[in-house]
Design an enzyme around this catalytic site. Structure first.
Site, PDB file in Angstrom:
ATOM      1  N   LYS A  76      -1.250  30.532  90.964  1.00  0.00           N
ATOM      2  CA  LYS A  76      -1.463  31.012  89.599  1.00  0.00           C
ATOM      3  C   LYS A  76      -2.747  30.379  89.066  1.00  0.00           C
ATOM      4  CE  LYS A  76       1.045  31.306  85.162  1.00  0.00           C
ATOM      5  NZ  LYS A  76       2.312  30.975  84.474  1.00  0.00           N
ATOM      6  N   SER A 151       4.596  34.659  82.181  1.00  0.00           N
ATOM      7  CA  SER A 151       3.156  34.775  82.325  1.00  0.00           C
ATOM      8  C   SER A 151       2.676  34.784  83.777  1.00  0.00           C
ATOM      9  CB  SER A 151       2.489  33.607  81.589  1.00  0.00           C
ATOM     10  OG  SER A 151       2.890  32.358  82.160  1.00  0.00           O
ATOM     11  N   SER A 175       8.507  31.789  82.548  1.00  0.00           N
ATOM     12  CA  SER A 175       7.355  32.465  83.153  1.00  0.00           C
ATOM     13  C   SER A 175       7.372  32.554  84.676  1.00  0.00           C
ATOM     14  CB  SER A 175       6.053  31.799  82.698  1.00  0.00           C
ATOM     15  OG  SER A 175       5.806  32.097  81.347  1.00  0.00           O
TER      16      SER A 175
END
Length: 483
Positions: A76, A151, A175
């Site tokens: 990420k 996210s 997330s």
């Protein structure tokens, strides 16, 4: 080759059926071909990946072995990666190249993993849909008109589309678990302090935690093994021995006590998801688990408390991005105040600005006691609720999300509707507990997840329950059409 799980890749590499370099080239080609449909990557690191794959093959040829040696993954884009752009999905950090690797990145690199790239995400991890990214929305491979969740939506979409077998994510209010549920993955948020946050760009420091995203519990166990452990560079890291997560996967569930909170089945839950939750409970009962009802009486206060605490911490953490030392800087500022104002107004997107303002308001002198202090008291009550529940049961089970994935743009102008999608996930962050989402079926062709929560440092128990469930169900094996 792209259909293989992390565990299957580990076995294939160990048996020399293929090399890490061969696998890496196949996946890089697949990403180049398919990712334009998804927008799941912000940066690709082809040269680094080939170099790391060749090094992993050399280590294996020299007699070294390990489940992650030569395994491809992506990070990420809020984990610092030395010399590689770390943007946090924001214009503010569009040109930022980190001078060092995050602990999670360096630990996994030491284990021999191959970094294919950095995945798209909601800006500064603020969002539940991966629509707030400066680099554009990520699309859900199960329906390209729908969001993948957020996210960590880029990691979720990439793994679900078989662009790679696993990826790292972070979880501040769901997330990892929420996008895992919306894309048919297994995603694990470890206990707060289990995985180092050093080099992970902060959103809300008391809530953030890094974890694995993959297709199976077995793969999450392998990846967590490489991520977990004490880190003296992180003051919130906890010096707790790391067990062998793979060793506990095959433990029988006979006698395991599973609690289902009565408050989970409220008016906001899609009844079709409620039905799938009940069906997953029946499967676990067949495996020998004992199911009983429990209560989390303060659950209704979780969202208001979370959306005071998280923005408050974000307003403090993001104050460092001021246009002075690094990150976006406005052109021709009139003075220092103008530099601050315009750099932040132009560098941050609307959702980040909204949360900074809410957080600054909650921390302001006249409102600190009424909002921030009150929210922290509610946080303690929620933690106490879980402690009471775990005195009676070993695991808590419920929905991961109240709804399946929604259309891109459908909730963009209604922040409250989007915040409500975190209803089931945020409590684990407020209490610091480990939580896992696993595939549990489909609604209108879109995946649905079931969430498991356990006491502190019982990630192995969550992985065991999920793995046993995945031995008797096939939801996790289903792939989106066209990928």
């Amino acid at each position: 080759m792209h259909q293989m799980t992390l565990a299957e890749i580990a076995r294939g590499l160990a048996e020399k059926k293929f090399s890490s370099e061969e696998l890496t080239r196949v996946l890089l080609s697949r990403i180049a071909q398919l990712d334009p449909q998804l927008n799941s990557f912000i940066s690709l690191t082809e040269d680094l990946a080939i170099t790391q794959a060749q090094a992993a093959d050399a280590r294996r040829a020299a007699g070294e072995n390990g489940p992650l040696l030569g395994a491809p993954l992506a990070h990420k884009d809020l984990f610092c990666t030395q010399g590689i752009r770390t943007s946090c999905g924001s214009r503010m950090l569009d040109n930022f190249k980190a001078p060092y690797d995050a602990t999670v990145v360096s630990k996994l690199a030491s284990a021999g993993t191959v970094t294919l790239g950095k995945t798209n995400m909601d800006e500064f991890a603020m969002g539940s849909a991966n629509e707030s990214s400066h680099y554009g929305a990520v699309k859900n491979p199960w329906n390209l008109e729908c969001v993948p969740g957020g996210s960590s939506g880029g990691s979720a979409a990439a793994v679900a589309a078989r662009l790679l077998p696993a990826a790292t994510g972070t979880d501040t209010g769901g997330s990892i678990r929420q996008p895992a549920a919306l894309t048919n993955l297994t995603g694990l948020k470890p206990t707060y302090g289990r995985v180092s946050r050093w080099g992970m760009i902060a959103y809300a420091s008391s809530l953030d935690q890094a974890g694995p995203m993959a297709r199976t519990a077995e793969d999450c166990a392998l990846l967590l093994q490489g991520m977990a452990g004490f880190d003296p560079q992180d003051s919130t890291s906890i010096d707790e021995p790391v067990p062998d997560y793979s060793a506990s996967l095959n433990t029988s569930l006979k006698g395991l006590r599973i609690g289902v909170p009565k408050e989970y089945f409220s008016a906001g839950l899609d009844p079709r998801i409620a039905q799938l939750v009940h069906e997953s409970v029946k499967e676990l009962e067949k495996l020998g688990a004992i199911v009983k009802q429990v209560s989390l009486p303060n659950l209704q206060h979780a969202i208001p408390a979370y959306y005071v605490i998280a923005p408050a911490e974000a307003s403090s953490n993001l104050s460092r991005f001021d246009g002075v030392r690094f990150g976006y800087r406005c052109e021709d500022p009139k003075d220092l105040t103008d530099l601050y104002k315009r750099s932040r107004a132009e560098g941050f997107g609307p959702e980040v600005q909204r949360r900074i303002m809410v957080g600054a308001y909650a921390l302001s002198a006249g409102y600190y006691d009424a909002y921030y202090l009150q929210a922290q008291k509610i946080r303690r009550l929620i933690k106490n609720d879980f402690m009471s529940a775990f005195a009676e049961v070993d695991v808590i089970l419920g929905p991961t999300t109240p709804n399946p994935a929604w259309k891109i743009g459908a909730k963009t102008h209604d922040p409250i509707a989007q915040y409500l999608e975190d209803f089931y996930t945020i409590t684990a962050n407020l209490a610091g507990l480990p939580g896992l989402s696993m595939p549990a079926g489909f609604v209108d062709g879109l995946p649905v997840g079931v969430q498991l929560l356990a006491p502190y440092f019982q990630e192995g128990r969550l992985l065991n329950v999920a793995h046993q469930y995945q031995q008797v169900t096939d939801w996790h094996t289903r792939a989106p059409e066209g990928f």
